[in-house]
Every structure is written in structure tokens, then in C-alpha cells.
Design a protein around this motif. Structure first.
Motif, PDB file in Angstrom:
ATOM      1  N   ARG A  17     -18.134  -0.636   7.657  1.00 55.83           N
ATOM      2  CA  ARG A  17     -16.819  -0.479   8.277  1.00 55.83           C
ATOM      3  C   ARG A  17     -15.755  -0.119   7.258  1.00 55.83           C
ATOM      4  O   ARG A  17     -14.940   0.788   7.475  1.00 55.83           O
ATOM      5  N   ILE A  18     -15.756  -0.805   6.127  1.00 54.65           N
ATOM      6  CA  ILE A  18     -14.720  -0.570   5.121  1.00 54.65           C
ATOM      7  C   ILE A  18     -15.052   0.643   4.253  1.00 54.65           C
ATOM      8  O   ILE A  18     -14.162   1.452   3.935  1.00 54.65           O
ATOM      9  N   HIS A  19     -16.295   0.791   3.868  1.00 51.38           N
ATOM     10  CA  HIS A  19     -16.676   1.957   3.052  1.00 51.38           C
ATOM     11  C   HIS A  19     -16.446   3.257   3.813  1.00 51.38           C
ATOM     12  O   HIS A  19     -16.099   4.282   3.222  1.00 51.38           O
ATOM     13  N   GLY A  20     -16.616   3.196   5.141  1.00 48.15           N
ATOM     14  CA  GLY A  20     -16.339   4.363   5.978  1.00 48.15           C
ATOM     15  C   GLY A  20     -17.564   4.840   6.721  1.00 48.15           C
ATOM     16  O   GLY A  20     -18.556   5.242   6.099  1.00 48.15           O
ATOM     17  N   TYR A  21     -17.491   4.757   8.059  1.00 46.96           N
ATOM     18  CA  TYR A  21     -18.617   5.252   8.855  1.00 46.96           C
ATOM     19  C   TYR A  21     -18.842   6.740   8.614  1.00 46.96           C
ATOM     20  O   TYR A  21     -19.974   7.229   8.703  1.00 46.96           O
ATOM     21  N   ASP A  22     -17.753   7.472   8.326  1.00 51.52           N
ATOM     22  CA  ASP A  22     -17.887   8.910   8.112  1.00 51.52           C
ATOM     23  C   ASP A  22     -18.613   9.238   6.820  1.00 51.52           C
ATOM     24  O   ASP A  22     -19.030  10.380   6.611  1.00 51.52           O
ATOM     25  N   ARG A  23     -18.804   8.246   5.948  1.00 56.70           N
ATOM     26  CA  ARG A  23     -19.503   8.491   4.686  1.00 56.70           C
ATOM     27  C   ARG A  23     -20.988   8.150   4.767  1.00 56.70           C
ATOM     28  O   ARG A  23     -21.715   8.291   3.787  1.00 56.70           O
ATOM     29  N   ILE A  24     -21.421   7.680   5.926  1.00 53.88           N
ATOM     30  CA  ILE A  24     -22.846   7.417   6.128  1.00 53.88           C
ATOM     31  C   ILE A  24     -23.518   8.733   6.502  1.00 53.88           C
ATOM     32  O   ILE A  24     -23.115   9.389   7.454  1.00 53.88           O
ATOM     33  N   PRO A  25     -24.542   9.159   5.759  1.00 54.83           N
ATOM     34  CA  PRO A  25     -25.142  10.474   6.019  1.00 54.83           C
ATOM     35  C   PRO A  25     -25.853  10.538   7.357  1.00 54.83           C
ATOM     36  O   PRO A  25     -26.390   9.534   7.845  1.00 54.83           O
ATOM     37  N   THR A  59       0.838  -1.196   0.000  1.00 57.23           N
ATOM     38  CA  THR A  59       0.000   0.000   0.000  1.00 57.23           C
ATOM     39  C   THR A  59       0.868   1.239   0.000  1.00 57.23           C
ATOM     40  O   THR A  59       1.977   1.229   0.553  1.00 57.23           O
ATOM     41  N   ASP A  60       0.373   2.278  -0.655  1.00 54.50           N
ATOM     42  CA  ASP A  60       1.109   3.545  -0.712  1.00 54.50           C
ATOM     43  C   ASP A  60       0.865   4.403   0.524  1.00 54.50           C
ATOM     44  O   ASP A  60       1.484   5.463   0.671  1.00 54.50           O
ATOM     45  N   ALA A  61      -0.024   3.984   1.418  1.00 52.45           N
ATOM     46  CA  ALA A  61      -0.320   4.780   2.618  1.00 52.45           C
ATOM     47  C   ALA A  61       0.911   4.851   3.511  1.00 52.45           C
ATOM     48  O   ALA A  61       1.572   3.840   3.757  1.00 52.45           O
ATOM     49  N   ASP A  62       1.234   6.065   3.980  1.00 54.28           N
ATOM     50  CA  ASP A  62       2.359   6.185   4.902  1.00 54.28           C
ATOM     51  C   ASP A  62       1.948   5.685   6.280  1.00 54.28           C
ATOM     52  O   ASP A  62       0.812   5.246   6.490  1.00 54.28           O
ATOM     53  N   ARG A  63       2.882   5.759   7.216  1.00 53.61           N
ATOM     54  CA  ARG A  63       2.638   5.172   8.538  1.00 53.61           C
ATOM     55  C   ARG A  63       1.452   5.816   9.240  1.00 53.61           C
ATOM     56  O   ARG A  63       0.587   5.117   9.797  1.00 53.61           O
ATOM     57  N   ASP A  64       1.372   7.136   9.207  1.00 54.81           N
ATOM     58  CA  ASP A  64       0.262   7.820   9.882  1.00 54.81           C
ATOM     59  C   ASP A  64      -1.063   7.463   9.232  1.00 54.81           C
ATOM     60  O   ASP A  64      -2.072   7.232   9.916  1.00 54.81           O
ATOM     61  N   ALA A  65      -1.068   7.434   7.897  1.00 55.39           N
ATOM     62  CA  ALA A  65      -2.308   7.106   7.192  1.00 55.39           C
ATOM     63  C   ALA A  65      -2.715   5.660   7.458  1.00 55.39           C
ATOM     64  O   ALA A  65      -3.908   5.355   7.615  1.00 55.39           O
ATOM     65  N   LEU A  66      -1.729   4.761   7.533  1.00 50.92           N
ATOM     66  CA  LEU A  66      -2.029   3.362   7.817  1.00 50.92           C
ATOM     67  C   LEU A  66      -2.634   3.206   9.207  1.00 50.92           C
ATOM     68  O   LEU A  66      -3.626   2.493   9.403  1.00 50.92           O
ATOM     69  N   ALA A  67      -2.050   3.903  10.200  1.00 48.65           N
ATOM     70  CA  ALA A  67      -2.582   3.835  11.569  1.00 48.65           C
ATOM     71  C   ALA A  67      -3.994   4.400  11.627  1.00 48.65           C
ATOM     72  O   ALA A  67      -4.880   3.843  12.291  1.00 48.65           O
ATOM     73  N   ALA A  68      -4.238   5.506  10.911  1.00 48.77           N
ATOM     74  CA  ALA A  68      -5.572   6.113  10.907  1.00 48.77           C
ATOM     75  C   ALA A  68      -6.581   5.186  10.235  1.00 48.77           C
ATOM     76  O   ALA A  68      -7.731   5.066  10.684  1.00 48.77           O
ATOM     77  N   THR A  69      -6.153   4.500   9.176  1.00 44.36           N
ATOM     78  CA  THR A  69      -7.045   3.573   8.481  1.00 44.36           C
ATOM     79  C   THR A  69      -7.415   2.397   9.373  1.00 44.36           C
ATOM     80  O   THR A  69      -8.578   1.978   9.440  1.00 44.36           O
ATOM     81  N   LEU A  70      -6.425   1.850  10.075  1.00 45.17           N
ATOM     82  CA  LEU A  70      -6.698   0.731  10.978  1.00 45.17           C
ATOM     83  C   LEU A  70      -7.730   1.117  12.030  1.00 45.17           C
ATOM     84  O   LEU A  70      -8.670   0.364  12.315  1.00 45.17           O
ATOM     85  N   THR A  71      -7.568   2.290  12.632  1.00 44.90           N
ATOM     86  CA  THR A  71      -8.525   2.743  13.646  1.00 44.90           C
ATOM     87  C   THR A  71      -9.901   2.952  13.046  1.00 44.90           C
ATOM     88  O   THR A  71     -10.921   2.593  13.646  1.00 44.90           O
ATOM     89  N   ALA A  72      -9.954   3.517  11.836  1.00 45.03           N
ATOM     90  CA  ALA A  72     -11.236   3.825  11.198  1.00 45.03           C
ATOM     91  C   ALA A  72     -12.034   2.566  10.879  1.00 45.03           C
ATOM     92  O   ALA A  72     -13.270   2.599  10.866  1.00 45.03           O
ATOM     93  N   ILE A  73     -11.360   1.435  10.626  1.00 47.35           N
ATOM     94  CA  ILE A  73     -12.084   0.206  10.278  1.00 47.35           C
ATOM     95  C   ILE A  73     -12.290  -0.701  11.486  1.00 47.35           C
ATOM     96  O   ILE A  73     -12.631  -1.868  11.354  1.00 47.35           O
ATOM     97  N   GLY A  74     -12.066  -0.164  12.691  1.00 47.53           N
ATOM     98  CA  GLY A  74     -12.384  -0.895  13.913  1.00 47.53           C
ATOM     99  C   GLY A  74     -11.228  -1.595  14.569  1.00 47.53           C
ATOM    100  O   GLY A  74     -11.403  -2.214  15.617  1.00 47.53           O
ATOM    101  N   LEU A  75     -10.018  -1.500  13.987  1.00 51.14           N
ATOM    102  CA  LEU A  75      -8.827  -2.088  14.611  1.00 51.14           C
ATOM    103  C   LEU A  75      -8.058  -0.949  15.270  1.00 51.14           C
ATOM    104  O   LEU A  75      -7.090  -0.420  14.730  1.00 51.14           O
ATOM    105  N   GLU A  76      -8.519  -0.569  16.449  1.00 45.36           N
ATOM    106  CA  GLU A  76      -8.042   0.661  17.088  1.00 45.36           C
ATOM    107  C   GLU A  76      -6.551   0.579  17.411  1.00 45.36           C
ATOM    108  O   GLU A  76      -6.102  -0.318  18.131  1.00 45.36           O
ATOM    109  N   VAL A  77      -5.798   1.540  16.874  1.00 42.88           N
ATOM    110  CA  VAL A  77      -4.364   1.596  17.124  1.00 42.88           C
ATOM    111  C   VAL A  77      -4.122   2.257  18.470  1.00 42.88           C
ATOM    112  O   VAL A  77      -4.523   3.402  18.696  1.00 42.88           O
ATOM    113  N   GLU A  78      -3.504   1.509  19.380  1.00 37.05           N
ATOM    114  CA  GLU A  78      -3.218   2.041  20.706  1.00 37.05           C
ATOM    115  C   GLU A  78      -1.848   2.701  20.779  1.00 37.05           C
ATOM    116  O   GLU A  78      -1.670   3.664  21.517  1.00 37.05           O
TER     117      GLU A  78
END
Length: 792
Positions: A466-474, A14-33
């Protein structure tokens, strides 16, 4: 779950950098501690070898080392590490390097020049070990930049997993989620079968039914005992929170972290065979890998060798068959155990292991053969050896099967409130490792066997959200189509019950629905108990059969802390075992109250007195009045009630509860030194009420006549009042007891009860003749039914 970022990226590019990868993991329910960067500033730190080490002339704890850093010229380094010795390969920070917050410069230490610094793992921020120099393998290439040799920079990422995501206890499992969220694909993993070279094998038997439905094993002979864990594997383990131990142990740990399948390695020379999985026998003893001796009961699952326990299945291996630095022949095990067979067993022994943590939540039943093949390949590559055939024993009827789940396009849109295009739905599901087949209404989806949390259509929709994004649900307001349920007038609502008791100066409590079996024994409540199979503690082992044990315990704790006046009530469920075996327990809503101390709060307008039976009976009467219930009180023989000061409560011919003072023996056993008055009733029959109906009000005056009867002592007022009501009929508006007398003028064995009769007719004014006739009927009925007579 902790893992190496580079390890994860090797499975899912994946082209996502470390910060983006951590944010993605948290967003899909795998909370980065926590994210711990590793090796970000290791410039001018190289692999070096100590060629010579002599004692510093001016300091006992320092050594002057001649170090080969690969530049052709030896460097002189003054070092105080206890493990510095000739031949040691360790990291060397050259002059100009930045180690933590320290800039390395040429210096003199006690008069001896030093041109660099030999480093520990902690100084390089690679590990917490500061006991000595970071020892590298002897074959590490001298002069190579340390970052290049160790595969740095990297990061150790720790995520918090919910219990339903057991599939993410592996790097491979996390990779599927990352692939789906980042629009990538998981790299195919080549786990080709390793052909058998020898015929050596160990027989396997499964004797635990559904608890152990699959077992795979393999013999590998002729392993090099001197082989060491390669640095790439050791570093991946270390960055995942696992400290390397020895090659064979490290390989089993590595496979578990990569695939999610726990494994165990046995020293083949210590086995007699056959290997079996079965339930333990009560009293069996086993020495575990950590050196502890444990005694088992019949709830454990054990691995046996010729019927002797050699390991706790799914938890920890045994000490006697462990692999050591001298092991040359090994038997590898990978098995599937049912979560229910492992749950709570480790806690019984105060044992927590990575394997148990995974098996309790569910491990993919398809993984054991893959894990055996991967482990075999690693052993052969790193330590050589001769593999035998894979022994796989299955109980197919007990293996979980993947189910096809229908996913409707319209249902997705209705539940999520947005349209997701078909192509995106199919991409997400396939990226998560699911098989997808389109049909007219949507899709037929088969989840991978590692996803124990996917069972129904809504589970698939949750994955899409979860994968599509909770933030994209109106975010939208409700549409106003909700139906308002009207409360029934035939039931007094719980909120009204609580409000009535609060108005009577009682305080509501909430107690645990679990109680201690010993407490129930003190109350002599032993029948129909519902015991928990896996209680959190002995104090919470039984579902409460009544509210009073917990409520009185709360009262006792308050009374013991100098609360002089305690008035508590509780509304909650009680539990009883069903008559049919295997049926669910019976749940019933009850209401209970417990009081002690003064009847009223301290004040100047009324003398102080202790609360008694009649005070709490008044509180119960006010509650009954709220529902229109007419209660009867009959003598009670319950063992926890005070003889003569307790009564069963009846309504409409049904016993619905009990009221009274606690038996002195019970109060003593509970260590309560004050009189306690309590009641407990089933709420449903108490709260039932008739529909209110308008009735005619008489325009004519009522008449009151007072009568005093000499009644045998054993006759209850409720029985006497029932006889009076039956004899008068519709003319009676009320009967009141206003006096009870025992003493001079009343013969022994009798009591004087004075009552007032309120009579009224809706059609006319009652005459003296009418009233006299009613009184005559009452006197006759009372004399006939209760051997009572008018008191002269």
C-alpha cells in the motif's frame, strides 16, 4: 472522516501540495471523496466591528451601520442581516474585494451610500450558514485580515474509510499514513501529565468484564462557565464537519478528532458517585442527550452513577448529567469498550453517533489516559480550574495486547513479486508507528495497538504494498506452474445437476440464506434452527433449515403476478444447529424444485392439464438417472405434505429427501391458491455415483413375460418390485409397471398391478422351462411376502 488540511499538516510536515496530498491519500487506500477549498480569495476582507447601527430611512429591513475596520476612519455600510447590531465583530469585504463571483464596489442602496459589505459565512464560502453575519469573537483584532485571523487558506478534506481502518478516524492516525507515503515523520505530540492540584475524585468501578476493560476519569473544579471556544478550535471543528456547541463539549469533540478517542463530560454537581460500567437491566429507562427517552434491554452497556444509568457506553451520554453553560465543575471520562459490546446497539435505537462509529470498529486501548491529559490541558488553558488526580481502573487480562509478528524477506518478495530493499521496508514500518527488530530471516514487527487490522504476516506485506505503491508492483503473466484438479467421476458435479434441471424446463433461482422465523412456523420447521444474534431485519433473522420455504415464497410471488406456469429450482446450503453447544452450525448442500400451473407449455399438439406429483417425480427421476441413483419412494408423514400425495425419497437405505404436493392448509397460510408440487433432497447422496465399468453385452435374445397381480391396496409398488428383483436374481434385466387398475372385477381393498419382466442370460438362450421356473418363483414370492395372487 472529514478533517482540516492545515490541521493534518500540523501533525505531519510535507512539501506535497493539496492535489498531490489528495492523490497520495487515495493511492494508499484512504479514498478522497471531496476536497473543499476554504478562504482562497479573501483578499481585502478584514475583521471589523459595528460601532453604530440605525434603521435605513427608506427600508424597514436594512440598517445603516458605522463600522470600524481598523483604518482610523469609520466606514458606512448598509446591511440587511438580522443579527447586525452595535458591538458585533464580523468580516467586512472592503471596496475592491472579490466575494464569490461578486466584485465589491461603492454603491448607493435606497439613496444611502455603502462602502463595502458585511459578510455571512456562506458568502465567504466558509460554511453553509447564511442566517446572518459571521459572528467573530469580541476580542478578534479589528483590522486584521480575516484569512490571517482564521488560519486560511485551508481545505476541508473528506475521505472514505474501509471498516478495517478505524485508526484513521483521527487526524493523528491519518498523519502516520501520510508520513509513510511522503517520506516524512509524524511530529511528536507533547501530552505531558497535568499534575493534580486538588484531591477531589470520583470512584470508578468496572462490572462488565471484557466489554469495558479500561476507564479513566478526572475532576476539574472551578471552571469559568463564561469561557468560549477559541476561534482556532472552532474552525478546526467546523472544517471537520462538527458544529461548535460550547467549550467543554467542543474540547471532547476536538480530542476525539485529533487522537481518535471518544470522550464525555459530566456536570460534577449532578453526580453522586461512584461511576461504573455494567450491562443494562431489561426495562431500564434513560433520557439521552438529544432529549429522547429510551427503554433498554440487557444487551446494552451503560455508565451508571450510584447504579442509576447516566449514559449509553460508547454511544451517547445522558440528559440529566450533561454539561451546560452554567457548569463550573466537570468530570471528564475516557474509556475503552470492546467493539462487540457496542456493535448494533445504536441501530436498535435508531441512533448513530461519532463515538459509536469509532467504538464499533475499534479504538486504541492506550488512548484513554492520553485523551484525559490533553483534554485537561485544554480546559485549564481556556477556562481555568483546579484539576484532581486521574482515576484509572483497568482489567489487564481483558486489554488487547500487541503481538510480535514475523516478517520474512523472502515471503515479501514472493507475495508481491518484487524486491523492496531492507531499508525501505524498515522505513515504511517505522513511519507507520511500528516497532521493528531485524533478524536473520527478516524482521520481528510489533504493530501499534491502534492497528486492529494487523494480525498476521500478510497484513504487514499489504502495508508495504500500500505504501510502496500498488502501481510499482509489476504486471506479469502466470508462470504456468498451476495444477489442474480433475473432477471426480464418483460425484455428479453441481453444474451438471443445474444443467439437467434446466433441460427439464426449470428455471434456477437464488434466494437469501436468511428467512423469517414466522415463515418457518407456518412450515412447522421449528427444530435445530440457527438464529442470528444481530439480524439486519426481522425478515432475515434465521438461517434457513431448508430451501423450500424461500423457494415456494418466490413461486407464490410469481403466481400472484399472473404467472400461470411456474417451474423453479435452487441449489444451495441449508443450516442446522450443532448438537454440541458453541459448535459451528452444520451446513448441507441441498437441491429443491417447486412447480405449479400447466404440466407443459400451451401448445396445439397436447391437451392442457395441471402439473401433478408424477410430473415432478419424472424430473427427479431424470436427475437421479444422471448419477445412476436408484430411488425408492415411501409414504411420508411430514406436516407440510399433502396426505397421500407425498413421499420420502430413499437411496441405499437412507432417506435423502422428500417429494410431494404442499398441504392445502400450508398453501392457504402462504396465500397460494394453486396446487404446488415440490421436492427437496440432500445433494451429496443424490449426486454420488459408482465408477463406470464396462460390462459384457449378451449375444442372446431377451425374453419378456407380463404378469398381473391382485395386491392389497396398502402395498407399495416399490416393495413389490424389490421382492420381484430378489426372487429372480441375475437373470432379471428390468421390471416395468405398465398398468394399475381398480374397479369392476377387482375386489374392494385390492388393486391390479401389471408388470413386465425382462429376462436375459449372457451364456445361452433362455428356454420356456427356464422362464416358467422364474415366473413360478416370482408368483410364490409375491404371494408369500404381500398376500398377492395372480389376476385371472
Amino acid at each position: 472522516m472529514k478533517f482540516s488540511e492545515n490541521w493534518l499538516r500540523s501533525h505531519v510536515p510535507t512539501d506535497a501540495d493539496r492535489d498531490a496530498l489528495a492523490a497520495t491519500l487515495t493511492a494508499i487506500g484512504l479514498e478522497v471523496e471531496e476536497v473543499t477549498p476554504l478562504g482562497a480569495s479573501l483578499g481585502q476582507v478584514v475583521v471589523a466591528r459595528i460601532v453604530e447601527a440605525v434603521r435605513h430611512p427608506e427600508a424597514d429591513r436594512l440598517q445603516v451601520c458605522q463600522v470600524d475596520a481598523g483604518g482610523g476612519e469609520r466606514l458606512q455600510i448598509v446591511c440587511g442581516a438580522p443579527n447586525a447590531r452595535p458591538g458585533l465583530v464580523a468580516p467586512l469585504a472592503l471596496v475592491g474585494a472579490q466575494v464569490g463571483e461578486m466584485k465589491i464596489k461603492a454603491a448607493k442602496l435606497r439613496g444611502v451610500e455603502s462602502n463595502g459589505m458585511l459578510c455571512s459565512a456562506k458568502e465567504l464560502e466558509l460554511d453553509s450558514d447564511a442566517s446572518g453575519l459571521f459572528e467573530l469573537p469580541d476580542d478578534a483584532p479589528v483590522g486584521t485580515p480575516l484569512a490571517e485571523y482564521l488560519g486560511l487558506p485551508d481545505a476541508s478534506i473528506e475521505i472514505k474509510l474501509t471498516p478495517n481502518r478505524a485508526d484513521c478516524f483521527s487526524v493523528r492516525g491519518i498523519a502516520y499514513d501520510v508520513a509513510a507515503a511522503c517520506g516524512s515523520e509524524v511530529v511528536a505530540m507533547d501530552i505531558a501529565a497535568v499534575p493534580a492540584v486538588s484531591s477531589r475524585s470520583v470512584a470508578v468501578e468496572l462490572n462488565a468484564g471484557a466489554e469495558a476493560p479500561r476507564f479513566c476519569g478526572r475532576v476539574i473544579e472551578g471552571i469559568d462557565p463564561a469561557a468560549r471556544t477559541p476561534v482556532w478550535m472552532a474552525e478546526r471543528l467546523r472544517r471537520s464537519g462538527v458544529r461548535p456547541v460550547s467549550l467543554l463539549v467542543d474540547i471532547t469533540q476536538y480530542v476525539m478528532l485529533e487522537l481518535g478517542q471518544p470522550m464525555h463530560a459530566y456536570d460534577l454537581d449532578m453526580l453522586k458517585g461512584p461511576i461504573a460500567a455494567r450491562r443494562s437491566r431489561a426495562g431500564e429507562a434513560l433520557k439521552l442527550l438529544d432529549g429522547r427517552d429510551v427503554t433498554l434491554d440487557d444487551s446494552f452497556l451503560v455508565i451508571t452513577d450510584a447504579d442509576r444509568p447516566v449514559g449509553l457506553a460508547g454511544l451517547m451520554g445522558g440528559f440529566d448529567t450533561r454539561v451546560t453553560d452554567a457548569t463550573a465543575n466537570v468530570f471528564l471520562e475516557a474509556a475503552h469498550f470492546q467493539p462487540a459490546a457496542i456493535m448494533g446497539r445504536g441501530r436498535k435505537l435508531g441512533l448513530h453517533t461519532d463515538a459509536g462509529h469509532r467504538f464499533e470498529r475499534g479504538v486504541d486501548p492506550q488512548l484513554p489516559p492520553q485523551a484525559i491529559e490533553l483534554a485537561t490541558r485544554l480546559v485549564l488553558e481556556l477556562a481555568g480550574g483546579t484539576p484532581g488526580p486521574v482515576t484509572q481502573v483497568d482489567l489487564p487480562q481483558h486489554l488487547p495486547a500487541a503481538a510480535r509478528i514475523g516478517l520474512r524477506r523472502a515471503r515479501v518478495a514472493r507475495v508481491l513479486g518484487l524486491e523492496i530493499v531492507d531499508a525501505e521496508i524498515e522505513r515504511i514500518l517505522r513511519a507507520l508507528g511500528m516497532q521493528v527488530e531485524a533478524d536473520a530471516a527478516g524482521w520481528q514487527v510489533t504493530a501499534p495497538t491502534r492497528r486492529f487490522d494487523i494480525a498476521i504476516e500478510e497484513d504487514l506485506i499489504e502495508e508495504l504494498a500500500r505504501i510502496h505503491g500498488y502501481d510499482r508492483i509489476p504486471t506479469t503473466l502466470p508462470g504456468g506452474a498451476s495444477r489442474i484438479a480433475m473432477p471426480s467421476e464418483t460425484v455428479l458435479e453441481e453444474v451438471a445437476v443445474r444443467a439437467q434441471l434446466v433441460a427439464r424446463d426449470l428455471q434456477e433461482t437464488i434466494n437469501y440464506a436468511f428467512v423469517e422465523a414466522e415463515l418457518l412456523s407456518k412450515w412447522q420447521l421449528r427444530d435445530g434452527l440457527v438464529s442470528l444474534a444481530n439480524p439486519l431485519s426481522a425478515e432475515l433473522a434465521v438461517m434457513r433449515p431448508a430451501l423450500l420455504p424461500g423457494l415456494v415464497a418466490a413461486l407464490g410471488r410469481n403466481a400472484a403476478r399472473q404467472a400461470g406456469r411456474v417451474r423453479l429450482f435452487e441449489v444451495g446450503k441449508v443450516f442446522a444447529a450443532a448438537a454440541e453447544a458453541g459448535a459451528a452450525p452444520i451446513e448441507t448442500q441441498h437441491v429443491a424444485a417447486a412447480v405449479c400451473g400447466d404440466a407443459v407449455a400451451l401448445q396445439w399438439g397436447e391437451p392442457a392439464r395441471k402439473v401433478d406429483f408424477h410430473d415432478l417425480k419424472g424430473d427427479l427421476a431424470s436427475l437421479a438417472a444422471a448419477s445412476g441413483a436408484v430411488l425408492e419412494y415411501r409414504p411420508s408423514t411430514r406436516p407440510y405434505g399433502h396426505p397421500g400425495r407425498s413421499a420420502d425419497v430413499w437411496r441405499d437405505g437412507q432417506c435423502i429427501g422428500w417429494i410431494g404436493q404442499l398441504h392445502p392448509a400450508l398453501a392457504k397460510a402462504l396465500e397460494i391458491d394453486v396446487d404446488v408440487v415440490v421436492f427437496e433432497l440432500a445433494l451429496a447422496p443424490l449426486a454420488a455415483r459408482a465408477l463406470p465399468r464396462a460390462g459384457e453385452l449378451s449375444r442372446f435374445p431377451s425374453v419378456r413375460r407380463d404378469l398381473a397381480f391382485l395386491v392389497p391396496e396398502q402395498v407399495a409398488w416399490t416393495d413389490l418390485a424389490a421382492t420381484v428383483r430378489a426372487s429372480i436374481g441375475p437373470l432379471l434385466r428390468d421390471v416395468l409397471l405398465f398398468d394399475r387398475y381398480v374397479g369392476p372385477g377387482v375386489e374392494a381393498g385390492f388393486k391390479s398391478l401389471a408388470m413386465g419382466l425382462i429376462l436375459q442370460d449372457n451364456s445361452r438362450t433362455l428356454t420356456d422351462r427356464d422362464v416358467d421356473a422364474v415366473v413360478a418363483d416370482v408368483v410364490a414370492a409375491v404371494e408369500r411376502e404381500h398376500r398377492a395372487r395372480i389376476r385371472s
